[in-house]
Design an enzyme around this catalytic site. Structure first.
Site, mmCIF file in Angstrom:
data_model
loop_
_atom_site.group_PDB
_atom_site.id
_atom_site.type_symbol
_atom_site.label_atom_id
_atom_site.label_comp_id
_atom_site.label_asym_id
_atom_site.label_seq_id
_atom_site.Cartn_x
_atom_site.Cartn_y
_atom_site.Cartn_z
ATOM 1 N N LYS A 297 0.851 -1.195 0.000
ATOM 2 C CA LYS A 297 0.000 0.000 0.000
ATOM 3 C C LYS A 297 0.885 1.242 0.000
ATOM 4 C CE LYS A 297 -3.800 -2.378 2.302
ATOM 5 N NZ LYS A 297 -4.646 -2.506 3.512
ATOM 6 N N THR A 298 1.503 1.456 -1.149
ATOM 7 C CA THR A 298 2.458 2.545 -1.318
ATOM 8 C C THR A 298 1.965 3.511 -2.387
ATOM 9 O OG1 THR A 298 3.675 1.171 -2.900
ATOM 10 C CG2 THR A 298 4.455 1.157 -0.624
#
Length: 284
Positions: A137-138
């Site tokens: 989740k970047t």
């Protein structure tokens, strides 16, 4: 950087893209006030307490704009810094210092914010035997920088991307028909060097994942009580990871459970930036 050669191979293209986003044809403001070369220097000042990360990326922004730029660095990645601290003095073409300022600070502020937030959680896990992990989740096109910042802050990296390992989540299991079928298909397709991780949501799924031969079982959004029971069922036959809305505020609940790993998307998607400025630019 731990590996500056291969890091630069991946990072330079992304840094250039960020510069191109900010300078489509020229830096109009800079060219108004500085039409010709003039050597100058500027100070990198810390404006809040935290953990610094991304100095190599910060430097590289200016190096791509001015191959004569030099740095008097007073800190290094991983250092804890305080409000008002002078962290570096940068010397070079004033036009490059002005044009690269925002891009360089965007990287440094974002990465330092992640390192600071990660350090605060990693300290809570010290002595527990549980390893703190990030997730995928970047920010798009920022993963290499954000995952590096997690490591600087004291965390560890989960999969870097979809090619790194097998993780069978709820929709993969749904596509295959069951955990048993999904694990069997993964073992037949993936190389033997890849471990197989399975995400589970209840104790029946835990039992099926163990019997199917999963290497790692991710306990997703379970209560501490459920996780303790799941670990008893697994009984050392697979590594364990807990995940699902793990933040600084609730991670204390995970410490006594006894999982091998705890993964938190908040390390990268919810860390606030660290306030850092370039100040006192002047000609020399």
């Amino acid at each position: 950087m731990k590996d500056p050669i291969t890091y630069r191979v991946n990072a330079d293209r992304l840094i250039r893209m960020a510069l191109e986003e900010d300078i489509t044809s020229e830096d109009l403001s800079t060219n108004c006030v500085m039409p010709e070369y003039q050597k100058g220097e500027v100070q990198l000042i810390c404006k809040q307490d935290g953990v610094i990360a991304g100095l190599g990326v910060f430097k590289r922004v200016f190096e791509l704009l001015d191959d004569t730029v030099s740095f008097d660095m007073r800190v290094e990645d991983g250092d804890e810094v305080t409000v008002g601290q002078l962290m570096a003095v940068i010397t070079g073409d004033i036009r490059a210092l002005l044009s690269g300022e925002r891009t360089a600070l965007n990287y440094l502020q974002r990465m330092s914010g992640i390192a600071t937030y990660t350090r605060s959680i990693a300290k809570m896990l010290e002595g527990s035997g549980t390893t703190l992990l990030d997730t995928r989740k970047t920010t798009p096109n920022m993963r290499i920088f954000e995952k590096y910042a997690v490591k600087v802050g004291g965390g560890s990296n989960h999969r870097f991307n979809l090619s790194d390992g097998v993780m069978l989540k709820d929709n993969h299991i749904g596509a295959a028909g069951s955990i048993t079928k999904a694990v069997k298909m993964a073992k037949e397709y993936a190389s033997f060097v890849h471990k197989i991780e399975v995400e589970v949501e209840n104790l029946d799924m835990v039992k099926e994942a163990v019997e199917a031969g999963a290497d790692i079982i991710m306990l997703d959004n379970m209560s501490p009580e459920q996780m303790k029971e799941a670990i008893q069922i697994i009984d050392g036959r697979a590594l364990t990871e807990c995940s699902g809305n793990v933040t600084k505020e609730n991670i204390q609940n995970m410490i006594d459970v006894g999982v091998d790993y705890v993964s938190s998307g908040a390390l990268t998607h919810s860390a606030p930036i660290m306030d850092i400025s370039l100040k006192n630019l002047h000609a020399i």
